[in-house]
Motif scaffolding. Structure first.
Motif, mmCIF file in Angstrom:
data_model
loop_
_atom_site.group_PDB
_atom_site.id
_atom_site.type_symbol
_atom_site.label_atom_id
_atom_site.label_comp_id
_atom_site.label_asym_id
_atom_site.label_seq_id
_atom_site.Cartn_x
_atom_site.Cartn_y
_atom_site.Cartn_z
ATOM 1 N N LEU A 99 0.807 -1.252 -0.042
ATOM 2 C CA LEU A 99 -0.017 0.209 -0.062
ATOM 3 C C LEU A 99 0.881 1.307 -0.162
ATOM 4 C CD1 LEU A 99 -2.871 0.860 0.022
ATOM 5 C CD2 LEU A 99 -2.657 0.984 2.486
ATOM 6 N N ARG A 100 1.930 1.341 0.661
ATOM 7 C CA ARG A 100 2.781 2.469 1.036
ATOM 8 C C ARG A 100 3.528 2.774 -0.391
ATOM 9 N NH1 ARG A 100 7.850 2.348 4.793
ATOM 10 N NH2 ARG A 100 8.716 1.096 3.057
ATOM 11 N N ASP A 101 4.272 1.577 -1.008
ATOM 12 C CA ASP A 101 5.307 1.589 -1.751
ATOM 13 C C ASP A 101 4.907 1.293 -3.349
ATOM 14 O OD1 ASP A 101 7.042 2.046 0.260
ATOM 15 O OD2 ASP A 101 7.819 -0.038 0.363
ATOM 16 N N LEU A 102 4.113 0.748 -3.405
ATOM 17 C CA LEU A 102 3.661 0.145 -4.798
ATOM 18 C C LEU A 102 2.348 0.788 -5.464
ATOM 19 C CD1 LEU A 102 4.751 -3.653 -4.645
ATOM 20 C CD2 LEU A 102 5.960 -1.694 -5.437
ATOM 21 N N THR A 103 1.700 1.463 -4.594
ATOM 22 C CA THR A 103 0.325 2.326 -4.965
ATOM 23 C C THR A 103 0.971 3.508 -5.461
ATOM 24 O OG1 THR A 103 -0.803 1.138 -3.266
ATOM 25 C CG2 THR A 103 -1.889 2.761 -4.337
ATOM 26 N N VAL A 104 0.477 3.703 -6.767
ATOM 27 C CA VAL A 104 0.899 4.995 -7.503
ATOM 28 C C VAL A 104 -0.504 5.310 -8.295
ATOM 29 C CG1 VAL A 104 3.221 4.276 -7.892
ATOM 30 C CG2 VAL A 104 1.532 3.467 -9.669
ATOM 31 N N LEU A 116 -10.770 -8.748 7.618
ATOM 32 C CA LEU A 116 -9.945 -7.943 8.619
ATOM 33 C C LEU A 116 -8.694 -7.570 8.090
ATOM 34 C CD1 LEU A 116 -9.330 -8.326 11.669
ATOM 35 C CD2 LEU A 116 -8.106 -10.722 11.272
ATOM 36 N N GLN A 117 -8.346 -8.077 7.046
ATOM 37 C CA GLN A 117 -6.895 -7.434 6.378
ATOM 38 C C GLN A 117 -7.449 -6.108 5.554
ATOM 39 O OE1 GLN A 117 -4.019 -8.153 6.843
ATOM 40 N NE2 GLN A 117 -2.974 -7.597 4.951
ATOM 41 N N TYR A 118 -8.688 -6.226 4.991
ATOM 42 C CA TYR A 118 -9.239 -5.018 4.313
ATOM 43 C C TYR A 118 -9.331 -3.892 5.517
ATOM 44 C CZ TYR A 118 -12.479 -1.778 2.349
ATOM 45 O OH TYR A 118 -13.084 -0.474 1.856
ATOM 46 N N GLU A 119 -9.891 -3.875 6.588
ATOM 47 C CA GLU A 119 -10.055 -3.177 7.965
ATOM 48 C C GLU A 119 -8.515 -2.740 8.293
ATOM 49 O OE1 GLU A 119 -12.799 -4.856 10.391
ATOM 50 O OE2 GLU A 119 -14.613 -4.643 9.153
ATOM 51 N N HIS A 120 -7.735 -3.495 8.429
ATOM 52 C CA HIS A 120 -6.633 -3.192 8.978
ATOM 53 C C HIS A 120 -5.793 -2.312 7.712
ATOM 54 C CE1 HIS A 120 -2.500 -3.605 10.551
ATOM 55 N NE2 HIS A 120 -1.925 -3.745 9.434
ATOM 56 N N LEU A 121 -5.872 -2.491 6.491
ATOM 57 C CA LEU A 121 -5.300 -1.748 5.566
ATOM 58 C C LEU A 121 -5.723 -0.300 5.422
ATOM 59 C CD1 LEU A 121 -4.202 -4.004 2.849
ATOM 60 C CD2 LEU A 121 -2.460 -2.937 4.376
ATOM 61 N N LEU A 122 -7.145 -0.200 5.678
ATOM 62 C CA LEU A 122 -7.784 0.929 5.762
ATOM 63 C C LEU A 122 -7.517 1.751 6.752
ATOM 64 C CD1 LEU A 122 -10.187 1.874 3.911
ATOM 65 C CD2 LEU A 122 -12.022 1.091 5.467
ATOM 66 N N PHE A 124 -4.500 1.674 8.397
ATOM 67 C CA PHE A 124 -3.272 1.966 8.065
ATOM 68 C C PHE A 124 -3.184 3.123 6.975
ATOM 69 C CE2 PHE A 124 0.529 1.677 5.544
ATOM 70 C CZ PHE A 124 1.693 1.684 6.210
ATOM 71 N N GLY A 125 -3.829 2.978 6.095
ATOM 72 C CA GLY A 125 -4.094 3.784 4.967
ATOM 73 C C GLY A 125 -4.384 5.431 5.321
ATOM 74 N N ASN A 126 -5.586 5.211 6.002
ATOM 75 C CA ASN A 126 -6.159 6.478 6.710
ATOM 76 C C ASN A 126 -5.018 7.333 7.332
ATOM 77 O OD1 ASN A 126 -8.732 6.653 5.246
ATOM 78 N ND2 ASN A 126 -9.507 5.163 6.811
ATOM 79 N N ALA A 127 -4.236 6.554 8.143
ATOM 80 C CA ALA A 127 -3.236 7.224 8.932
ATOM 81 C C ALA A 127 -1.944 7.613 8.345
ATOM 82 C CB ALA A 127 -2.905 6.378 10.106
ATOM 83 N N TYR A 128 -1.396 6.903 7.370
ATOM 84 C CA TYR A 128 -0.272 7.125 6.874
ATOM 85 C C TYR A 128 -0.158 7.558 5.214
ATOM 86 C CZ TYR A 128 1.678 5.520 11.049
ATOM 87 O OH TYR A 128 2.125 5.149 12.368
ATOM 88 N N THR A 129 -1.077 6.770 4.454
ATOM 89 C CA THR A 129 -1.348 7.006 3.105
ATOM 90 C C THR A 129 -2.876 7.179 2.497
ATOM 91 O OG1 THR A 129 -1.445 4.525 2.537
ATOM 92 C CG2 THR A 129 0.853 5.534 2.529
ATOM 93 N N PRO A 130 -3.112 8.429 2.980
ATOM 94 C CA PRO A 130 -4.577 8.754 2.661
ATOM 95 C C PRO A 130 -4.920 8.694 1.048
ATOM 96 C CG PRO A 130 -3.594 10.358 3.709
ATOM 97 C CD PRO A 130 -2.534 9.370 3.712
ATOM 98 N N GLY A 131 -3.947 8.926 0.068
ATOM 99 C CA GLY A 131 -4.076 8.871 -1.178
ATOM 100 C C GLY A 131 -4.330 7.439 -1.945
#
Length: 189
Positions: A99-104, A116-122, A124-131
């Motif tokens: 999510l951090r490195d490969l999402t362009v 569970l993984q979806y909610e965890h990444l959501l 994480f993404g909201n906190a660190y990689t909102p884009g």
């Protein structure tokens, strides 16, 4: 980070030695100075631009700066509030790194079949990689996602001894005790 190394105790802006052009190095340094800001303006800490930041946009660099500063602030806060021997930081999981490195910008979607993984990444993404959060999709179909996208077949083909190429050529990969050989064949000749 993906493109930067954070130096929280220093205000130095460094450039990877592998970026050879003096003009490009100075241009990158000026861009970083503008993005980092002055310590009295909420800036702080120095950064080293890694080689893969050579072609990065200001938005990508700013996102990496924000991610690294937030991570450092959380580590520092945990250090002051936790007893000795407490784990302060742990490296990202594979899914978090993707999510951090490969999402362009060209990434259309990241499909996840685990709630569970979806909610965890959501989170994480909201906190660190909102884009990148808008690209997360929770797949809820009946068919397993690997079957739907034919991933098992692609893995089997990639790990096969013969790998066909789009050009019509192919590779033959043989592994022995002392050596791995890759035979490149044009296919048509």
């Amino acid at each position: 980070g993906r493109m930067l190394v954070h130096l929280p105790q220093d205000n130095h802006i460094g450039i990877s030695q592998k970026i050879g052009s003096p003009e490009l190095r100075e241009q990158l340094r000026q861009r970083m100075v503008a993005l980092v800001g002055k310590p009295e303006e909420g800036g702080g800490g120095g950064f080293i631009l890694r080689t893969n930041a050579e072609e990065a946009s200001d938005t990508e660099l700013a996102d990496d700066i924000a991610y690294l500063r937030k991570t450092w602030a959380e580590i520092r806060d945990r250090a002051y509030a936790s007893p000795p021997g407490t784990l302060l930081h742990q490296d990202l999981t594979l899914a978090e790194r993707v999510l951090r490195d490969l999402t362009v910008d060209d990434t259309q979607a990241i499909r996840i079949d685990s709630r569970l993984q979806y909610e965890h990444l959501l989170a994480f993404g909201n906190a660190y990689t909102p884009g990148a959060v808008g690209k997360l999709v929770h797949y809820q179909g009946e068919r397993p996602i690997f079957d739907l996208c034919n991933i098992d077949e692609e893995i089997r083909r990639a790990l096969a001894r013969r790998v066909d190429l789009k050009s019509g050529g192919y590779l033959i990969i043989d592994q022995t005790e002392a050596l791995t050989t890759v035979d490149v064949n044009t296919g048509g000749f």
